[in-house]
Scaffold this motif. Structure first.
Motif, mmCIF file in Angstrom:
data_model
loop_
_atom_site.group_PDB
_atom_site.id
_atom_site.type_symbol
_atom_site.label_atom_id
_atom_site.label_comp_id
_atom_site.label_asym_id
_atom_site.label_seq_id
_atom_site.Cartn_x
_atom_site.Cartn_y
_atom_site.Cartn_z
ATOM 1 N N LEU A 1 22.694 -15.348 -27.480
ATOM 2 C CA LEU A 1 21.793 -16.365 -26.959
ATOM 3 C C LEU A 1 20.432 -15.734 -26.707
ATOM 4 O O LEU A 1 20.351 -14.635 -26.152
ATOM 5 N N ALA A 2 19.371 -16.440 -27.098
ATOM 6 C CA ALA A 2 18.006 -16.004 -26.803
ATOM 7 C C ALA A 2 17.450 -16.914 -25.719
ATOM 8 O O ALA A 2 17.567 -18.139 -25.815
ATOM 9 N N LEU A 3 16.865 -16.313 -24.699
ATOM 10 C CA LEU A 3 16.306 -17.071 -23.577
ATOM 11 C C LEU A 3 14.809 -16.816 -23.504
ATOM 12 O O LEU A 3 14.362 -15.676 -23.690
ATOM 13 N N GLY A 4 14.054 -17.869 -23.214
ATOM 14 C CA GLY A 4 12.618 -17.717 -23.079
ATOM 15 C C GLY A 4 12.052 -18.702 -22.080
ATOM 16 O O GLY A 4 12.614 -19.777 -21.869
ATOM 17 N N SER A 5 10.930 -18.320 -21.460
ATOM 18 C CA SER A 5 10.242 -19.184 -20.507
ATOM 19 C C SER A 5 8.761 -18.833 -20.512
ATOM 20 O O SER A 5 8.403 -17.650 -20.511
ATOM 21 N N ASN A 6 7.900 -19.877 -20.513
ATOM 22 C CA ASN A 6 6.470 -19.603 -20.378
ATOM 23 C C ASN A 6 5.767 -20.578 -19.431
ATOM 24 O O ASN A 6 4.555 -20.679 -19.437
ATOM 25 N N LEU A 7 6.527 -21.268 -18.606
ATOM 26 C CA LEU A 7 5.965 -22.160 -17.590
ATOM 27 C C LEU A 7 6.562 -21.825 -16.229
ATOM 28 O O LEU A 7 7.764 -21.560 -16.122
ATOM 29 N N GLY A 8 5.740 -21.872 -15.206
ATOM 30 C CA GLY A 8 6.231 -21.661 -13.850
ATOM 31 C C GLY A 8 6.586 -20.212 -13.589
ATOM 32 O O GLY A 8 6.009 -19.292 -14.166
ATOM 33 N N GLY B 1 17.588 -17.575 -13.096
ATOM 34 C CA GLY B 1 18.398 -18.752 -12.791
ATOM 35 C C GLY B 1 19.250 -19.181 -13.969
ATOM 36 O O GLY B 1 20.412 -19.563 -13.808
ATOM 37 N N ALA B 2 18.693 -19.096 -15.164
ATOM 38 C CA ALA B 2 19.454 -19.458 -16.365
ATOM 39 C C ALA B 2 20.608 -18.485 -16.579
ATOM 40 O O ALA B 2 21.737 -18.910 -16.882
ATOM 41 N N GLN C 1 -0.805 -21.778 -25.775
ATOM 42 C CA GLN C 1 0.017 -21.748 -24.564
ATOM 43 C C GLN C 1 0.113 -20.328 -24.040
ATOM 44 O O GLN C 1 -0.277 -19.388 -24.716
ATOM 45 N N ASP C 2 0.656 -20.197 -22.834
ATOM 46 C CA ASP C 2 0.807 -18.898 -22.199
ATOM 47 C C ASP C 2 1.914 -18.085 -22.869
ATOM 48 O O ASP C 2 2.775 -18.632 -23.566
ATOM 49 N N ASP C 3 1.898 -16.771 -22.601
ATOM 50 C CA ASP C 3 2.917 -15.875 -23.134
ATOM 51 C C ASP C 3 4.281 -16.184 -22.537
ATOM 52 O O ASP C 3 4.396 -16.707 -21.433
ATOM 53 N N TYR C 4 5.298 -15.818 -23.282
ATOM 54 C CA TYR C 4 6.689 -16.012 -22.873
ATOM 55 C C TYR C 4 7.264 -14.739 -22.288
ATOM 56 O O TYR C 4 6.859 -13.640 -22.656
ATOM 57 N N LEU C 5 8.242 -14.923 -21.421
ATOM 58 C CA LEU C 5 9.188 -13.856 -21.111
ATOM 59 C C LEU C 5 10.445 -14.196 -21.888
ATOM 60 O O LEU C 5 10.877 -15.360 -21.901
ATOM 61 N N ARG D 1 6.827 -29.999 -30.396
ATOM 62 C CA ARG D 1 7.564 -28.968 -31.143
ATOM 63 C C ARG D 1 6.914 -27.622 -30.907
ATOM 64 O O ARG D 1 5.716 -27.462 -31.075
ATOM 65 N N TRP D 2 7.703 -26.638 -30.544
ATOM 66 C CA TRP D 2 7.276 -25.273 -30.260
ATOM 67 C C TRP D 2 6.239 -25.230 -29.145
ATOM 68 O O TRP D 2 5.445 -24.303 -29.052
ATOM 69 N N GLY D 3 6.270 -26.226 -28.266
ATOM 70 C CA GLY D 3 5.337 -26.281 -27.149
ATOM 71 C C GLY D 3 5.828 -25.452 -25.977
ATOM 72 O O GLY D 3 6.913 -24.866 -26.009
ATOM 73 N N PRO D 4 5.015 -25.397 -24.918
ATOM 74 C CA PRO D 4 5.411 -24.636 -23.737
ATOM 75 C C PRO D 4 6.674 -25.216 -23.111
ATOM 76 O O PRO D 4 6.937 -26.412 -23.226
ATOM 77 N N ARG D 5 7.438 -24.349 -22.449
ATOM 78 C CA ARG D 5 8.675 -24.834 -21.843
ATOM 79 C C ARG D 5 9.074 -23.968 -20.660
ATOM 80 O O ARG D 5 8.819 -22.775 -20.648
ATOM 81 N N THR D 6 9.709 -24.637 -19.719
ATOM 82 C CA THR D 6 10.227 -23.901 -18.572
ATOM 83 C C THR D 6 11.351 -22.985 -19.019
ATOM 84 O O THR D 6 11.455 -21.848 -18.548
ATOM 85 N N LEU D 7 12.201 -23.493 -19.923
ATOM 86 C CA LEU D 7 13.348 -22.708 -20.380
ATOM 87 C C LEU D 7 13.727 -23.127 -21.787
ATOM 88 O O LEU D 7 13.805 -24.323 -22.095
ATOM 89 N N ASP D 8 13.965 -22.144 -22.599
ATOM 90 C CA ASP D 8 14.483 -22.359 -23.942
ATOM 91 C C ASP D 8 15.671 -21.428 -24.102
ATOM 92 O O ASP D 8 15.552 -20.217 -23.866
ATOM 93 N N VAL D 9 16.818 -21.984 -24.438
ATOM 94 C CA VAL D 9 18.004 -21.173 -24.719
ATOM 95 C C VAL D 9 18.470 -21.542 -26.113
ATOM 96 O O VAL D 9 18.853 -22.688 -26.363
#
Length: 174
Positions: free
Chosen positions: A13-20, A28-29, A58-62, A95-103
């Protein structure tokens, strides 16, 4: 949830976040995904900070990658990760926009399938440094079915911005 009654499957699983609070959301995920239940965490990568790929400015992801074992079917696993995304207020407007969480389900036990609801392996995983680098960190011998060794695929994404953030650590749930 539907389970694969034969044996556990190894999933990536790949996890990513770039909001908040990006790190807080990723933690949390991880806590939610790997609470006692249908997914057993095998390995969790270091955190990387990455520039967005595609989509609007958009901002960078973790980002991080997790390897787990599960008895869930691929469809039930997808349902589970989407539930977790919704719990963290994931919105799918751009599509491919910013998101709080992407799994993303990157791989499921070497399975290859082209189902539009869940293509395996993930159709763009081999093109994404934010998937390949953390995955190689925790499983140096990993392979993407039909694409080759993860460590070899890294050469093709060497131009993508990626920075390991050893100052940001995800805790493994107990």
């Amino acid at each position: 949830m539907s389970t694969n009654e034969n044996r556990a499957g190894r999933v990536v699983l790949a996890l990513g976040s770039n909001l908040g609070d990006r790190l807080g959301i990723l933690q949390g995920a991880v806590d939610t995904l790997f609470a006692p239940g249908p997914l057993r965490l095998v390995a969790l990568s270091p955190v990387y900070e990455t520039a967005p790929v595609g989509g609007p400015e958009q901002d960078d992801y973790l980002n991080a990658v997790a390897v787990a074992d599960t008895l869930l079917t691929p469809e039930a696993l997808l349902e589970r990760v989407q539930e977790v995304e919704r719990a963290f207020h994931r919105v799918r407007e751009v599509r491919w926009g910013p998101r709080t969480l992407d799994v993303d389900v990157i791989a499921y036990d070497g399975l290859v399938r082209t189902d539009p609801a869940l293509t395996l392996p993930h159709p763009r995983a081999h093109e994404r440094a934010f998937v390949l680098r953390p995955w190689a960190d925790i499983d140096p011998d990993a392979e993407i079915a039909g694409r080759g060794a993860v460590r070899d695929l890294l050469a093709g994404v060497a131009d993508q911005e990626l920075r390991r953030r050893d100052d940001l650590v995800l805790r493994v749930p107990r």
